[in-house]
Motif scaffolding. Structure first.
Motif: not given
Ligand SMILES: C[S@@+](CC[C@H](N)C(=O)[O-])C[C@H]1O[C@@H](n2cnc3c(N)ncnc32)[C@H](O)[C@@H]1O
Length: 224
Positions: A72-75, A48-53
């Protein structure tokens, strides 16, 4: 979902441009971070990668693990990421805020690289959640910048500002591992001491180590 600078301004093609750097030392740093993890994978891990862009690291590691998911938080990042990963059947992206994560499975490796804890303003609660997501025997990798890398890091952010990806760097406020831009962007650093504190608080065996004179890694091993 709470919005932040990345979700609102620095996503998708703009984030892609950040990593399309002409600075060779930055490219070496980015590759060294990935290589550090890649050489520690056996090919059997659920990652699992968090904040994966947009999935830059996910794509590099997908051939070296069983499966990999980038959060990632950005859709917009996730949308671009799904296209970027279309030829990697064991890789996927999901939109999620690390401050409010839920999964119905565990992972063997959780990654929070490229100064991820700072970028995501992640606190001790997030670190505890990350450890909770690890299967026994798993490991969490966190990385931030080495102090030795400050001048190169600064050049990279100046390059980003000159491409119009960030506001102009505020020369007064930019110091001591913190980069501040005129448009409100702020990037801090986790020092080796910060990582020692986080590692000790986890209650599990951990190591803090410098890589390539450019990054500092904290690795927490969830032994049981
Ligand atoms: C410095 S970028 C790194 C991207 C990627 N890890 C790479 O190295 O290519 C930080 C990423 O964290 C994401 N991010 C910021 N806050 C977040 C949050 N609360 N939850 C999930 N992702 C977040 C941003 O959208 C951005 O894509």
């Amino acid at each position: 979902m709470k919005k932040n600078y990345y979700a609102e301004n620095l996503n998708s093609q703009k984030l892609y441009q950040v990593y399309e750097t002409s600075l060779l030392r930055i490219r070496q740093y980015l590759e060294a971070e990935i290589e550090f993890v890649r050489t520690r994978l056996s090919g059997r891990e659920r990652v699992l990668e968090l904040g994966a862009g947009y999935g830059r690291i996910v794509r590099e590691l997908a051939p070296f693990c069983a499966s990999i998911v980038g959060v990632d938080i950005s859709e917009e990042n996730v949308k671009l990421g799904k296209r970027y990963l279309k030829n990697f059947p064991n890789a996927d992206m999901v939109t999620m805020d690390v401050h409010d994560m839920s999964f119905d499975c565990q992972f063997d490796v959780v990654l929070c690289l490229q100064n991820g804890l700072s970028a995501m303003k992640a606190d001790d609660k997030v670190v505890r959640t990350i450890i909770g997501l690890l299967a026994p025997g798993g490991a969490a990798y966190f990385s931030s910048y080495s102090a030795k890398f400050w001048d190169f890091r600064l050049k990279w952010f100046e390059e980003q500002a000159s491409k119009g990806l960030l506001g102009a760097i505020d020369p007064e406020k930019t110091k001591d591992g913190v980069i501040v831009c005129a448009d409100g962007f702020k990037a801090a650093t986790h020092t080796p001491d910060d990582f020692e504190r986080i590692g000790a608080a986890s209650g599990f065996p951990y190591q803090v180590t410098e890589v390539d004179d450019s990054s500092v890694f904290l690795i927490i091993h969830k032994t049981s």
